[in-house]
Design a protein around this motif. Sequence first.
Motif, PDB file in Angstrom:
ATOM      1  N   ILE A 118     -28.458   1.162 -55.336  1.00 23.18           N
ATOM      2  CA  ILE A 118     -29.645   0.601 -55.983  1.00 23.18           C
ATOM      3  C   ILE A 118     -29.962   1.302 -57.308  1.00 23.18           C
ATOM      4  O   ILE A 118     -30.490   0.672 -58.237  1.00 23.18           O
ATOM      5  N   LYS A 119     -29.617   2.579 -57.443  1.00 20.56           N
ATOM      6  CA  LYS A 119     -29.863   3.275 -58.708  1.00 20.56           C
ATOM      7  C   LYS A 119     -29.045   2.653 -59.833  1.00 20.56           C
ATOM      8  O   LYS A 119     -29.547   2.427 -60.937  1.00 20.56           O
ATOM      9  N   ALA A 120     -27.771   2.400 -59.545  1.00 15.20           N
ATOM     10  CA  ALA A 120     -26.913   1.772 -60.558  1.00 15.20           C
ATOM     11  C   ALA A 120     -27.425   0.378 -60.889  1.00 15.20           C
ATOM     12  O   ALA A 120     -27.439  -0.029 -62.055  1.00 15.20           O
ATOM     13  N   VAL A 121     -27.870  -0.359 -59.863  1.00 15.46           N
ATOM     14  CA  VAL A 121     -28.391  -1.708 -60.078  1.00 15.46           C
ATOM     15  C   VAL A 121     -29.597  -1.659 -61.013  1.00 15.46           C
ATOM     16  O   VAL A 121     -29.684  -2.406 -62.003  1.00 15.46           O
ATOM     17  N   ILE A 122     -30.550  -0.769 -60.720  1.00 17.93           N
ATOM     18  CA  ILE A 122     -31.792  -0.726 -61.500  1.00 17.93           C
ATOM     19  C   ILE A 122     -31.540  -0.271 -62.934  1.00 17.93           C
ATOM     20  O   ILE A 122     -32.006  -0.902 -63.900  1.00 17.93           O
ATOM     21  N   TRP A 123     -30.799   0.812 -63.116  1.00 19.39           N
ATOM     22  CA  TRP A 123     -30.624   1.347 -64.471  1.00 19.39           C
ATOM     23  C   TRP A 123     -29.727   0.462 -65.325  1.00 19.39           C
ATOM     24  O   TRP A 123     -29.929   0.367 -66.543  1.00 19.39           O
ATOM     25  N   THR A 124     -28.740  -0.196 -64.720  1.00 18.45           N
ATOM     26  CA  THR A 124     -27.956  -1.149 -65.513  1.00 18.45           C
ATOM     27  C   THR A 124     -28.812  -2.359 -65.873  1.00 18.45           C
ATOM     28  O   THR A 124     -28.676  -2.931 -66.959  1.00 18.45           O
ATOM     29  N   GLU A 125     -29.732  -2.737 -64.980  1.00 19.42           N
ATOM     30  CA  GLU A 125     -30.613  -3.860 -65.274  1.00 19.42           C
ATOM     31  C   GLU A 125     -31.593  -3.535 -66.395  1.00 19.42           C
ATOM     32  O   GLU A 125     -31.999  -4.426 -67.151  1.00 19.42           O
ATOM     33  N   VAL A 126     -31.995  -2.282 -66.510  1.00 17.11           N
ATOM     34  CA  VAL A 126     -32.855  -1.884 -67.630  1.00 17.11           C
ATOM     35  C   VAL A 126     -32.128  -2.151 -68.952  1.00 17.11           C
ATOM     36  O   VAL A 126     -32.678  -2.755 -69.881  1.00 17.11           O
ATOM     37  N   VAL A 127     -30.874  -1.713 -69.009  1.00 14.98           N
ATOM     38  CA  VAL A 127     -30.064  -1.948 -70.215  1.00 14.98           C
ATOM     39  C   VAL A 127     -29.836  -3.437 -70.421  1.00 14.98           C
ATOM     40  O   VAL A 127     -29.965  -3.963 -71.539  1.00 14.98           O
TER      41      VAL A 127
END
Length: 526
Positions: free
Chosen positions: A173-182
């Motif tokens: 979920i961390k990768a999902v959220i931070w990539t979604e920010v970008v």
Amino acid sequence: MKVLPIADLIVILCYLLAMIGVGFYFSRKNRSSEQYTKASGSIPGWAIGMSIYATFLSSNTFLGVPGKAFGGNWNAFVFSISMPFAAWIAARYFVPFYRNSGEISAYTHLEKRFGPWARTYAVVCFLLTQFARMGSIFFGIALSLQALTGISMKLIMIVMGVCIIIYTLLGGIKAVIWTEVVQGVIKTLGAILIIYLIVTNMPGGLPKIIEIGKADSKFSLGSFSPNFTKSTFWVVLLYGFFINLNNFGMDQNYIQRYHTAASLKQAVRSVWLCVCIYVPASFLFFIIGSCLYAYYSVYPELIEIIKHQAAIEKLPVSASAAQIAGMAAHLTPADYGDKIMPHFMVTKIPAGLVGLIVSAILSAAMSTISSGMNSSATVFTVDIYKRYFKPGINERQTMNVLHVGTVIFGLVGMGAGIAMIGVKSILDVWWTLSGIFAAGMLGLFLLGIISRQSRNHEAIVATIIGILVVLWMTFPDIIPAEYTFLHSSMHANMIIVIGTLSIFLVGVLLTKVRQLKLARSTNHSS
């Protein structure tokens, strides 16, 4: 076959590698299921809000909304207008409810209220919704990239699916959220860039676009008449309110993010941040559709190839050139709206900038698909595998199930996308399928959280009736021809509205009847 310039291919490749790199970076920190599904409650509210916004702003929005505005008007923008009303209810009631429960799954509460059947039913509805969502997004991205490269849609979906699976599988979920920010930033800048390129290529600029749009009623929000058989303002408003209520209140994609926040205040802030960004951002995509309509009204000869391709798709392989030309002449903008933005990109956007736009479209697709994969794997692990197969599995086994589930649901999403090849409108397909699958679980959830006195058997009866209503509205042909007066004449977007209300109101009515009977029996006995 069209081939993108080297500069564009390098931009796209760098973007894909960067997303996979994010997955590898966060893989070092995913040592437990708590970190993989909740990020240990360490994500700031602004990042969660951007993440939710990126999930909302999928490739269905990036391609489907301009296509709808090009082929019709701004009626679909009413969906965005409805969002603040649903967000207020979510921030006021749903977010505190889930934060206080501490349960990572959105559906554990239903078992506590009505029994295992309710939890399983909601999980099935959620997973079907995710398959529809991921499939429509895979289809949308493949449609764009095929127009740009000439590569088959199936191959595009497979390559994209593998990339998304890798970074979602590794990063959690961390990768999902931070990539979604970008990705949220990239897709918004991409929309602004497209508007700029259209306006600067348009003779007369923005005033001419407005003039053409007004003349052809392209800025209309739809009829305000109380007609529920067509896509009026009120139909889309009701649909948007109920589907957004489902998103904020029942969709694991969003509820899982509430748990990644450090506090309730941060979680609530993320909901409002999403709304404050999404509403104006979606407005940009309607502007794109209207700008494209005006541009190709001035240069109609530039879309003959698009009409020709759309005509070929509607006719048998054996169709003659005359038949294709005849079909193309009768097509309306609504018949080829989804193809119009990829066509503009491939013909009018300079080399180098195409790579940036494609990266924006990729980000729109990847953010929603990765989110769907992670949440689907979480629900499967918590609500199905642990609940029915192996309740006592350890952390390592839980992580294995989460990883396997992520891969499987990614592959299923790809398969759903391949099955959608040839549909007329991405947005129409997604809206219809999401309304069908979401109606049942939202009605049951509202019954459980609002009607505190409703019991298991009342919920079962109400759900069965609600399912029958959804089937009746979805498949009118199940009613024999001689009983046409029994056919539903309501617009497909009303399915979630009527289905949700059927379950909720029937459940409340049955509860009231039971209470009245109990009161009468008590009075008689006394």
